[in-house]
Design a protein around this motif. Structure first.
Motif, short mmCIF file in Angstrom:
data_model
loop_
_atom_site.label_atom_id
_atom_site.label_comp_id
_atom_site.label_asym_id
_atom_site.label_seq_id
_atom_site.Cartn_x
_atom_site.Cartn_y
_atom_site.Cartn_z
N SER A 177 1.01 -1.35 0.10
CA SER A 177 -0.08 -0.06 0.05
C SER A 177 0.91 1.27 -0.01
N LEU A 178 0.80 2.11 -1.00
CA LEU A 178 1.63 3.20 -1.30
C LEU A 178 1.03 4.07 -0.44
N PRO A 179 1.92 5.05 0.31
CA PRO A 179 1.47 6.15 1.07
C PRO A 179 0.40 7.37 0.62
N HIS A 180 1.07 7.54 -0.60
CA HIS A 180 0.16 8.50 -1.07
C HIS A 180 -0.69 7.88 -2.53
N GLY A 181 -0.92 6.74 -2.57
CA GLY A 181 -1.80 6.20 -3.49
C GLY A 181 -1.05 6.21 -4.84
N THR A 182 -1.65 5.70 -6.05
CA THR A 182 -0.96 5.67 -7.31
C THR A 182 -1.33 6.69 -8.28
N GLY A 183 -2.41 7.53 -7.75
CA GLY A 183 -3.13 8.56 -8.67
C GLY A 183 -3.99 7.81 -10.07
N LYS A 184 -4.05 6.69 -9.71
CA LYS A 184 -4.90 5.97 -10.87
C LYS A 184 -6.07 5.64 -10.38
N THR A 185 -7.36 5.80 -11.03
CA THR A 185 -8.46 5.34 -10.73
C THR A 185 -8.63 3.67 -11.08
N VAL A 186 -8.87 2.98 -9.98
CA VAL A 186 -8.76 1.57 -10.13
C VAL A 186 -10.21 0.99 -10.01
N ARG A 187 -10.51 0.13 -11.14
CA ARG A 187 -11.68 -0.69 -11.09
C ARG A 187 -12.00 -1.97 -10.55
N VAL A 188 -12.53 -2.27 -9.71
CA VAL A 188 -12.44 -3.24 -9.02
C VAL A 188 -13.73 -4.08 -9.31
N ALA A 189 -13.64 -5.31 -9.49
CA ALA A 189 -14.47 -6.43 -9.96
C ALA A 189 -14.63 -7.66 -8.55
N VAL A 190 -15.63 -7.79 -8.01
CA VAL A 190 -15.80 -8.79 -6.95
C VAL A 190 -16.73 -10.07 -7.18
N PHE A 191 -16.25 -11.22 -6.98
CA PHE A 191 -17.14 -12.36 -6.95
C PHE A 191 -17.75 -12.56 -5.64
N ALA A 192 -19.08 -12.28 -5.49
CA ALA A 192 -19.64 -12.46 -4.25
C ALA A 192 -21.10 -12.77 -4.50
N LYS A 193 -21.69 -13.42 -3.32
CA LYS A 193 -23.39 -13.50 -3.36
C LYS A 193 -23.88 -13.10 -2.19
N GLY A 194 -25.03 -12.77 -2.05
CA GLY A 194 -25.86 -12.49 -0.97
C GLY A 194 -25.44 -11.39 -0.27
N ASP A 195 -25.18 -11.50 1.04
CA ASP A 195 -24.66 -10.24 1.93
C ASP A 195 -23.31 -9.70 1.67
N LYS A 196 -22.44 -10.82 1.11
CA LYS A 196 -21.33 -10.47 0.79
C LYS A 196 -21.15 -9.28 -0.47
N ALA A 197 -22.09 -9.71 -1.43
CA ALA A 197 -22.36 -8.78 -2.66
C ALA A 197 -22.99 -7.40 -2.28
N ASP A 198 -23.69 -7.30 -1.24
CA ASP A 198 -24.13 -6.04 -0.78
C ASP A 198 -23.19 -5.35 -0.29
N GLU A 199 -22.34 -6.13 0.64
CA GLU A 199 -21.07 -5.60 1.18
C GLU A 199 -20.11 -4.89 0.17
#
Length: 233
Positions: free
Chosen positions: A64-86
């Motif tokens: 984890s870089l202290p000042h971030g990367t300056g890049k917008t990161v698109r995140v995909a998540v495999f999850a169902k139910g409550d985890k999907a809502d989370e």
């Protein structure tokens, strides 16, 4: 032999690419020579004394870089139910299960990081040949297979960088933008290098960090003195 464009030739004027210079000087020079019309990424490349063909010399991890990367990161998540809502509540860009698997199998991959809850690995496992070569396969060691999907999403969005050594012993990663201050870039570079050093494998022999270089997207590469970034190992 490939010819450098006019812009890159000008960027190299007055430079000795083979000379190892102090980190602060290198960062300043990289920023001064970044002339593209967009906010160029600053990247670190390290030559390590390892042969990743041997399991005990593989270098892989996350930082984890202290000042971030300056890049917008698109995140995909495999999850169902409550985890999907989370995941949705935590800011995931894409959330799905079998439907997401089908999209990926169909050639649609519009994300930069992939996270999965443990119960979804039966589905995700079928995508190994697609996600693996792209460095997107969820992995417990990298914190991308986890029941705490919200924390993983926030870390990815905040500037977490994954790294993995390539065949020739080279490891690289983006550590910010030329618009960052010199101090921010140096902090990020040192954090990245420190993570690589801490990930030194048991099978590494001799000099571990052989060379360090930094560059911007369209600019020259400058060799940096290892001692100005971290204690040589």
């Amino acid at each position: 032999m490939a010819k450098h464009g006019k812009r890159l030739r000008q960027a190299y004027e007055g430079l000795d690419p083979s000379a190892a210079i102090d980190l602060a000087e290198a960062v300043s020079m990289i920023k001064d020579r970044a002339k593209a019309k967009f906010d160029e990424t600053v990247e670190v490349a390290m030559n390590l004394g390892v042969d990743p063909r041997h399991a005990d010399q593989m270098v892989r991890g996350v930082v984890s870089l202290p000042h971030g990367t300056g890049k917008t990161v698109r995140v995909a998540v495999f999850a169902k139910g409550d985890k999907a809502d989370e995941a949705k509540a935590a800011g995931a860009d894409i959330v799905g299960a079998e439907d997401l698997m089908a999209e990926i199998q169909g050639g649609t991959i519009n994300f930069d990081r992939c996270i999965a809850s443990p119960d979804m690995m039966g589905v995700v496992g079928r995508l190994g040949k697609i996600l693996g070569p792209r460095g997107l396969m969820p992995n417990p060691k990298l914190g991308t297979v986890t029941p705490n999907v919200a924390d993983a999403i926030k870390a990815a969005k905040a500037g977490q960088v994954q790294f993995r050594v390539e065949k020739a012993g080279i490891i690289h990663g983006g550590v910010g933008r030329v618009s960052f201050s010199d101090d921010q870039l140096m902090d990020n570079i040192r954090a990245f290098v420190d993570a690589i050093i801490k990930a030194k494998p048991t099978g590494a022999k001799g000099t571990y960090v052989r060379k360090i270089a930094i560059s911007s997207t369209m600019g020259p590469g400058l060799r940096v003195s290892v001692s100005s970034v971290a204690t040589p190992v």
